[in-house]
Design a protein around this motif. Structure first.
Motif, PDB file in Angstrom:
ATOM      1  N   GLU A 131      -0.341  17.218  -0.232  1.00  0.00           N
ATOM      2  CA  GLU A 131      -1.504  16.362  -0.938  1.00  0.00           C
ATOM      3  C   GLU A 131      -0.363  16.293  -2.413  1.00  0.00           C
ATOM      4  N   CYS A 132       0.167  14.961  -2.614  1.00  0.00           N
ATOM      5  CA  CYS A 132       0.957  14.979  -3.932  1.00  0.00           C
ATOM      6  C   CYS A 132       0.621  13.415  -4.658  1.00  0.00           C
ATOM      7  N   HIS A 133       0.402  13.515  -5.805  1.00  0.00           N
ATOM      8  CA  HIS A 133       0.243  12.033  -6.445  1.00  0.00           C
ATOM      9  C   HIS A 133       0.472  12.382  -7.933  1.00  0.00           C
ATOM     10  N   ALA A 134       0.453  11.224  -8.664  1.00  0.00           N
ATOM     11  CA  ALA A 134       0.566  11.475 -10.264  1.00  0.00           C
ATOM     12  C   ALA A 134      -0.491  12.307 -10.636  1.00  0.00           C
ATOM     13  N   VAL A 154       6.527   9.101   1.162  1.00  0.00           N
ATOM     14  CA  VAL A 154       5.101   8.875   1.222  1.00  0.00           C
ATOM     15  C   VAL A 154       4.460   8.212   2.502  1.00  0.00           C
ATOM     16  N   ILE A 155       3.358   8.879   2.821  1.00  0.00           N
ATOM     17  CA  ILE A 155       2.613   8.335   3.988  1.00  0.00           C
ATOM     18  C   ILE A 155       1.205   7.826   3.671  1.00  0.00           C
ATOM     19  N   PRO A 156       1.013   6.698   2.588  1.00  0.00           N
ATOM     20  CA  PRO A 156      -0.371   6.002   2.499  1.00  0.00           C
ATOM     21  C   PRO A 156      -0.976   5.512   3.641  1.00  0.00           C
ATOM     22  N   MET A 157      -2.199   5.944   3.370  1.00  0.00           N
ATOM     23  CA  MET A 157      -3.175   5.408   4.647  1.00  0.00           C
ATOM     24  C   MET A 157      -3.667   3.817   4.310  1.00  0.00           C
ATOM     25  N   ARG A 158      -3.139   3.085   4.762  1.00  0.00           N
ATOM     26  CA  ARG A 158      -3.563   1.546   4.809  1.00  0.00           C
ATOM     27  C   ARG A 158      -3.833   0.918   5.959  1.00  0.00           C
ATOM     28  N   CYS A 215      -5.695  10.248  -2.570  1.00  0.00           N
ATOM     29  CA  CYS A 215      -6.988  10.573  -1.522  1.00  0.00           C
ATOM     30  C   CYS A 215      -8.277   9.834  -1.728  1.00  0.00           C
ATOM     31  N   THR A 216      -8.264   8.527  -2.302  1.00  0.00           N
ATOM     32  CA  THR A 216      -9.364   7.708  -2.357  1.00  0.00           C
ATOM     33  C   THR A 216      -9.758   7.149  -1.140  1.00  0.00           C
ATOM     34  N   PRO A 217     -11.035   7.130  -0.648  1.00  0.00           N
ATOM     35  CA  PRO A 217     -12.295   7.356  -1.658  1.00  0.00           C
ATOM     36  C   PRO A 217     -13.061   8.739  -1.485  1.00  0.00           C
ATOM     37  N   ILE A 218     -12.115   9.804  -0.822  1.00  0.00           N
ATOM     38  CA  ILE A 218     -12.607  11.103  -0.708  1.00  0.00           C
ATOM     39  C   ILE A 218     -13.116  11.781  -1.856  1.00  0.00           C
ATOM     40  N   PRO A 219     -12.498  11.434  -3.010  1.00  0.00           N
ATOM     41  CA  PRO A 219     -13.257  12.114  -4.340  1.00  0.00           C
ATOM     42  C   PRO A 219     -14.758  11.632  -4.384  1.00  0.00           C
ATOM     43  N   ALA A 220     -14.780  10.242  -4.304  1.00  0.00           N
ATOM     44  CA  ALA A 220     -16.284   9.790  -4.443  1.00  0.00           C
ATOM     45  C   ALA A 220     -17.129  10.430  -3.558  1.00  0.00           C
ATOM     46  N   LEU A 221     -16.829  10.611  -2.336  1.00  0.00           N
ATOM     47  CA  LEU A 221     -17.560  10.988  -1.361  1.00  0.00           C
ATOM     48  C   LEU A 221     -17.939  12.613  -1.498  1.00  0.00           C
ATOM     49  N   MET A 222     -16.920  13.305  -2.251  1.00  0.00           N
ATOM     50  CA  MET A 222     -17.452  14.732  -2.540  1.00  0.00           C
ATOM     51  C   MET A 222     -17.914  14.828  -3.808  1.00  0.00           C
ATOM     52  N   GLY A 223     -18.410  13.626  -4.565  1.00  0.00           N
ATOM     53  CA  GLY A 223     -19.215  14.093  -5.508  1.00  0.00           C
ATOM     54  C   GLY A 223     -18.171  13.863  -6.928  1.00  0.00           C
ATOM     55  N   ARG A 224     -16.929  13.561  -7.009  1.00  0.00           N
ATOM     56  CA  ARG A 224     -16.184  13.723  -8.004  1.00  0.00           C
ATOM     57  C   ARG A 224     -16.156  12.432  -8.780  1.00  0.00           C
TER      58      ARG A 224
END
Length: 205
Positions: A69-72, A144-148, A98-107
């Motif tokens: 995992e790597c981003h700004a 990079v391997i973005p998930m779109r 890693c969106t929307p994972i943070p929102a799903l985990m309450g971040r």
């Protein structure tokens, strides 16, 4: 009987060097082709600096890639530097945060796509936040391997190679501080593994 896949075999996880030896045997048997430049080879994922250093003590075939995992907001500067020194390529999953994972985990809090520094650079280059974030990682020598999942987004991803001025690269490279000390990890391993698999000081599991 179906095995319970939620149970983690911590001891087996710690024995990754023996697992890697088994992978090397696949290369030696011809079942895996070791073509470094085209990445048809063996590598590792989610390896911290201590794990990389330990693996290199016994590996006969240097891992061609470490996928992390790597981003700004989570630049992983220490392990990226080590991998590049050891000629192990770094590939970034979750390069957009890693969106929307943070929102799903309450971040909470802005994702890299909403970061004010990123948005200020977007206006300068007439690019999207996605393109700026991907361009930043490419400038670091990271693939990079973005998930779109739709054609418009895939086209947007592809148009991410452009000349990024040194001062703008610097702004992006310090979003998380000079050495990444202000980093925010959105896919936090402690929440689902029980340990920090990216600990840059101590090898955990």
């Amino acid at each position: 009987m179906t095995p319970d896949l939620t149970v983690l075999d911590i001891e087996l996880s710690r024995a990754f060097d023996s697992t890697y030896r088994a992978m090397e045997k696949l290369v030696n048997s011809g079942k895996v082709k070791h073509i470094v430049r085209q990445f048809v080879t063996i590598g590792v994922s989610n390896f911290s600096s201590p794990k990389i250093n330990r693996l290199l003590q016994t590996a006969k075939i240097k891992p061609a890639v470490n996928q992390i995992e790597c981003h700004a907001q989570w630049p992983q500067k220490a392990v990226v530097k080590l991998c590049q020194e050891k000629e192990t390529h770094v590939r970034a999953f979750g390069p957009l945060g890693c969106t929307p994972i943070p929102a799903l985990m309450g971040r909470h809090g802005p994702s890299p796509l909403e970061d004010k520094t990123v948005l200020s650079i977007v206006a300068k280059y007439a690019k999207t936040p996605v393109q700026v974030l991907l361009c930043y990682l490419l400038h670091r020598g990271i693939s990079v391997i973005p998930m779109r999942n739709n054609l418009e987004c895939i086209v947007e991803n592809h148009d991410c190679r452009f000349d990024l001025a040194d001062e703008d690269f610097r702004l992006l490279d310090t979003i998380a501080g000079e050495s990444g000390e202000l980093r925010v990890r959105n896919l936090e391993s402690r929440d689902y593994l029980g340990f920090d698999n990216y600990n840059e000081k101590v090898e955990e599991a």
